[in-house]
Design a protein around this motif. Structure first.
Motif, PDB file in Angstrom:
ATOM      1  N   VAL A 290      37.069  39.087  32.841  1.00 31.08           N
ATOM      2  CA  VAL A 290      37.775  38.066  33.624  1.00 31.08           C
ATOM      3  C   VAL A 290      37.740  38.408  35.106  1.00 31.08           C
ATOM      4  N   LEU A 291      37.908  39.717  35.417  1.00 32.67           N
ATOM      5  CA  LEU A 291      37.891  40.156  36.810  1.00 32.67           C
ATOM      6  C   LEU A 291      36.531  39.911  37.453  1.00 32.67           C
TER       7      LEU A 291
ATOM      8  N   ASP B 167      34.521  37.429  36.940  1.00 29.61           N
ATOM      9  CA  ASP B 167      34.491  36.029  37.369  1.00 29.61           C
ATOM     10  C   ASP B 167      35.292  35.832  38.654  1.00 29.61           C
ATOM     11  N   LYS B 168      36.481  36.464  38.715  1.00 28.78           N
ATOM     12  CA  LYS B 168      37.322  36.317  39.895  1.00 28.78           C
ATOM     13  C   LYS B 168      36.655  36.935  41.121  1.00 28.78           C
ATOM     14  N   THR B 169      35.949  38.067  40.917  1.00 32.12           N
ATOM     15  CA  THR B 169      35.271  38.725  42.037  1.00 32.12           C
ATOM     16  C   THR B 169      34.187  37.835  42.624  1.00 32.12           C
TER      17      THR B 169
ATOM     18  N   MET C  29      34.064  34.640  42.483  1.00 31.63           N
ATOM     19  CA  MET C  29      34.724  33.517  43.143  1.00 31.63           C
ATOM     20  C   MET C  29      35.253  33.922  44.523  1.00 31.63           C
ATOM     21  N   VAL C  30      35.873  35.103  44.617  1.00 37.36           N
ATOM     22  CA  VAL C  30      36.415  35.566  45.895  1.00 37.36           C
ATOM     23  C   VAL C  30      35.298  35.785  46.905  1.00 37.36           C
TER      24      VAL C  30
ATOM     25  N   ASN D 111      42.301  37.923  51.105  1.00 36.90           N
ATOM     26  CA  ASN D 111      41.792  37.192  49.947  1.00 36.90           C
ATOM     27  C   ASN D 111      41.127  38.144  48.962  1.00 36.90           C
TER      28      ASN D 111
ATOM     29  N   ARG E 212      43.487  40.377  46.825  1.00 40.30           N
ATOM     30  CA  ARG E 212      44.114  39.810  45.627  1.00 40.30           C
ATOM     31  C   ARG E 212      43.541  40.406  44.350  1.00 40.30           C
ATOM     32  N   LEU E 213      42.301  40.881  44.423  1.00 35.05           N
ATOM     33  CA  LEU E 213      41.651  41.448  43.244  1.00 35.05           C
ATOM     34  C   LEU E 213      42.285  42.768  42.814  1.00 35.05           C
TER      35      LEU E 213
ATOM     36  N   ALA F   7      44.452  42.539  39.760  1.00 35.56           N
ATOM     37  CA  ALA F   7      43.862  42.005  38.528  1.00 35.56           C
ATOM     38  C   ALA F   7      44.075  42.954  37.362  1.00 35.56           C
TER      39      ALA F   7
END
Length: 811
Positions: free
Chosen positions: A753-754, A756-758, A760-761, A804, A807-808, A811
């Motif tokens: 999941v992280l 994907d978030k990385t 995106m960031v 921004n 924020r990771l 996670a």
């Protein structure tokens, strides 16, 4: 009378107060230290006659031209080539004698700095490889000890305007505090200057007309006086970095991000000073101080994020004890003294009691024992250690007090090798990191051209605005946000996955996890834990109850730490069985089992019985007395915690799961059925595992493999992304892209999941940097933005991408 020098730590330079300091007499001078570690290292260096080592700290960072032009290594660096320090700060890489060292760099600010350091070091004779991590500001150098030296490498870095020192995790915390404290002090001076200057500039903001010319002049010169320390002290590193970038332009063909910042500050200060002297035009002192304050605030947040990414190495360093027991005059004497671990040297003899952590790498010279090496190898079963076997720092002694001779300390230990894996995470840069660094370097040149071109145009349109436009364009469109967009996101993600228990070795892991569509799992040590649970008791002698046999076996295993022993103890505790009293002490025979009086508990070959191995079985132990076998205890391996979470997350992402193992086909089929894995193959050799993944890749699949280390080397090397379960130097040679140190597989589900978030960031940061510059540059060129507004905008832009990315961390 003995002289005392205090105020700062003699070793690391940290400020200290006398009441909280440690004191030691070094060559007739009472030196003060901030901690026991600094004191011990200083005593070691002085004990070896290497006190010239400390003269290096007193040198100015601005080296004279004669010093830089000379090819002779200065005396202050020569102690680094002494074997006592070389063995601490380097590690042997191969049979040819090549060494590897990790150095901490100072003053690197951007891609141009990294490029210059890399290229200059690569041209040094004997250097085999150079890898610089901008985020952690460390350089890893592989070099031939026959052609060059550690002192030469340090000198070569100094010659191009940077500073470096050997990195030690145990000392990096203090250095990080010092770096943070220095930046915070510069920021404090800038904020105080900004507040005062803006207070004096307030009448001009509100349009006050009742101030006399004398008072207006007084306020102007007072603002100038307050701006000078901000320019000299707070912005000093910016000007130094810009000058180094200009000096190295012929080699790098790129200008660092500090060049436009320094140019804007210098032009604004010069213009403001001229206007103040001539009494015409406005001063820019309020804009200057505000700009410096905001940019240092942004860099302070960046520093916090960068230091957060280094936490893994420090966490590994904490695995080692602070002190250890050194044996004096071994073997003539068994006298023990308690000493700091950092004070240990190769050749000394240490004693490690049961339950304690081995403090250094060495050879076992007395008292056989068992050692838990799970931190290094991922192997949960204790390893029996005999005289002459190697023991490693960070492992746990279990059975007997062991006596060892130290062979390796500092960077040459295996646990230091693990820590060095953390620094490789950003070395193999993802594509977006390389592109961002490349375009940031070119963007500085475009920015300078745009600034001077727009200023020249305004000279014809409205000369009064030319200077303001020039400064505003230089400030507003600084590529800080573009340069920070990807590295800060990768650093924050690296810090997050490290806390989850994953050490990323190669930089493409987070990108690859997003693309993975097949997951290949090894069984032994990956799907299963190697931590057995008692399944059943068989071959029970008539007249013995099951509870009696279990209680007797648990009594024999009392105090033992072997996995089978712990399983028997847990089983007896769950059934609340009272343990019988054993009249004679228990004797531990390594490799065989335990005995007490007439009772024996151990392997089938020692007891003299035949094993009936069943599917899924971990192992057996047998209880016997003089009349023969009493009972056999059968253990089943346990599945690794978090496996179901990983499988559920993989299936939710349409990732096909495969189970491939060297175990027999029936066992692999049994375990695959337990977890609902439809695709499996047993009885595989390492070559079979390699071919299995190759067939998947031939079908266009992106394969993610998880194995348990060296035995799975082909599996890990062939996969597009590979994760080794466990930690240590053997795993690095296995070709793993990342190492899972957590005992559970659940973190891998979170890391999917992280990932994907990385991604995106990173895209958000690059998009924001692009939009900001597309908006800021035209606005500044058209004269719509004042310099102080441009400074705020640029700083807020850098803060935006950093926060921004930060924020990771959660996670």
């Amino acid at each position: 009378m003995m002289k005392t020098l205090n105020s700062i730590c003699y070793h690391c330079g940290s400020p200290l107060s006398p009441q909280d300091a440690y004191s030691a007499d070094l060559n007739g001078v009472a030196r003060l230290f901030c901690c026991v570690g600094c004191m011990a290292i200083a005593q070691t260096i002085h004990g070896e006659g290497l006190e010239v080592f400390y003269t290096r700290r007193a040198q100015s960072s601005d080296k004279p031209s004669a010093y830089l032009a000379s090819d002779e290594i200065p005396a202050k660096l020569l102690p680094y080539d002494d074997p006592a320090l070389l063995g601490r700060f380097t590690r042997v890489m191969d049979e040819e004698g090549n060494l590897e060292t990790t150095l901490r760099l100072e003053k690197i600010r951007c891609a141009a700095c990294v490029w210059l350091c890399e290229q200059h070091l690569r041209r040094t004779a004997g250097v085999k490889d150079v890898q610089i991590n901008y985020v952690t500001q460390k350089v890893k150098i592989t070099f031939s000890s026959q052609q060059t030296s550690l002192a030469r490498l340090l000198f070569e870095i100094e010659r191009i305007g940077y500073d470096a020192w050997p990195f030690e995790p145990s000392l990096s915390v203090e250095r990080s505090k010092k770096e943070k404290r220095q930046l915070l002090t510069r920021l404090g001076v800038a904020i105080l200057g900004m507040m005062q200057v803006m207070m004096y500039a307030w009448p001009s903001y509100v349009g006050a007309n009742d101030i006399t010319a004398e008072y207006d002049l007084l306020l102007g010169w007072t603002s100038w006086i307050l701006t000078v320390p901000v320019m000299v002290y707070s912005a000093g590193p910016i000007f130094q970095a810009a000058w180094r970038s200009v000096q190295s332009f012929r080699q790098t063909h790129m200008l660092g991000m500090d060049v436009p910042i320094a140019l804007a500050l210098a032009l604004a200060f010069v213009a403001g000073t001229i206007n103040l002297v001539t009494g015409s035009g406005q001063s820019y002192f309020d804009s200057i101080t505000m700009f410096v304050a905001f940019i240092l605030a942004a860099r302070y947040v960046e520093l916090l994020a960068r230091q957060d990414a280094q936490g893994g190495a420090e966490a590994l360093a904490k695995q080692l004890p602070a002190t250890c027991e050194r044996v004096l005059d071994y073997p003539q004497s068994q006298q023990i003294e308690l000493v700091p671990v950092v004070n240990c040297m190769p050749g000394e003899v240490l004693r490690v009691s049961p339950g304690e952590v081995v403090p250094a790498d060495g050879i076992l010279i007395a008292c056989e024992s068992s050692v838990d090496e799970s931190l290094l190898t991922g192997e949960s079963k204790p390893i029996d250690k005999k005289i002459g076997d190697r023991v490693y720092a960070g492992t746990h002694n279990i059975v007997n007090p062991l006596v060892m001779r130290v062979e390796a300390v500092g960077q040459s230990t295996r646990i230091a090798g693990i820590a060095s894996l953390l620094d490789q995470a950003l070395l193999a840069k993802p594509l977006m990191v390389s592109l961002a660094e490349k375009w940031a370097g070119y963007f500085v040149g475009f920015l300078l051209l745009s600034a001077f071109l727009s200023s020249a145009i305004w000279l014809y349109i409205d000369p009064s605005k030319a200077w303001t436009v020039l400064v505003a364009v230089l400030v507003a469109s600084c590529p800080c946000a573009l340069s920070l967009a990807v590295p800060t996101a990768m650093a924050a993600a690296q810090g997050a996955v490290t806390r989850l228990g994953l050490l990323i070795v190669r930089g493409h892991v987070m990108e690859g996890l997003v693309k993975a569509n097949d997951l290949v799992l090894d069984k032994t040590g990956t799907v299963t834990m190697g931590q057995p649970e008692l399944k059943e008791i068989v071959n029970l002698r008539p007249g013995y109850r099951r509870e009696d046999a279990l209680a007797l076996a648990a009594a024999l295993e009392a105090g033992q730490r072997h996995p089978l022993a712990l399983s028997l103890q847990r089983a007896a505790e769950l059934e609340n069985l009272p343990l019988p009293f054993l009249s004679e002490p228990v004797s531990n025979l390594l490799g065989k089992g335990l005995s007490s009086g007439i009772y024996c508990l151990g392997s089938s070959s020692w007891i003299g019985v035949n094993q009936d191995v069943q599917t899924g079985q971990y192992g057996q132990v047998h209880l016997a007395d003089q009349q023969g076998l009493i009972a056999s205890f059968i253990f089943l391996d346990t599945p690794r915690a978090g496996l179901q979470d990983l499988l559920a997350t993989a299936r939710a992402r349409n990732i096909t799961v495969h189970l491939v193992s060297g175990d027999d086909r029936a066992t692999v089929a049994w375990w695959a059925g337990q977890f609902g894995i439809e695709r499996y193959q047993g009885g595989c050799t390492p070559e079979d595992k390699y071919d299995y993944i190759e067939r998947l890749q031939g079908a266009g699949r992106f394969v993610w493999a998880i194995g348990d280390g060296v035995n799975d080397a082909p599996l890990l090397a062939r996969a597009d992304i590979s994760i080794a379960v466990g930690a240590g130097a053997p795993l690095a040679s296995a070709g793993a892209d990342a190492i899972l140190t957590a005992s559970s597989l659940a973190p891998l589900a979170k890391i999917l999941v992280l990932a994907d978030k990385t991604q995106m960031v990173i895209k958000e940061n690059l998009l924001w940097a692009l939009i900001y510059n597309l908006a800021a540059i035209p606005a500044a060129m058209m004269g719509l933005v004042n310099p102080w507004v441009a400074g705020i905008g640029m700083s807020l832009s850098s803060l935006a991408v950093t926060l921004n990315a930060w924020r990771l961390r959660k996670a």
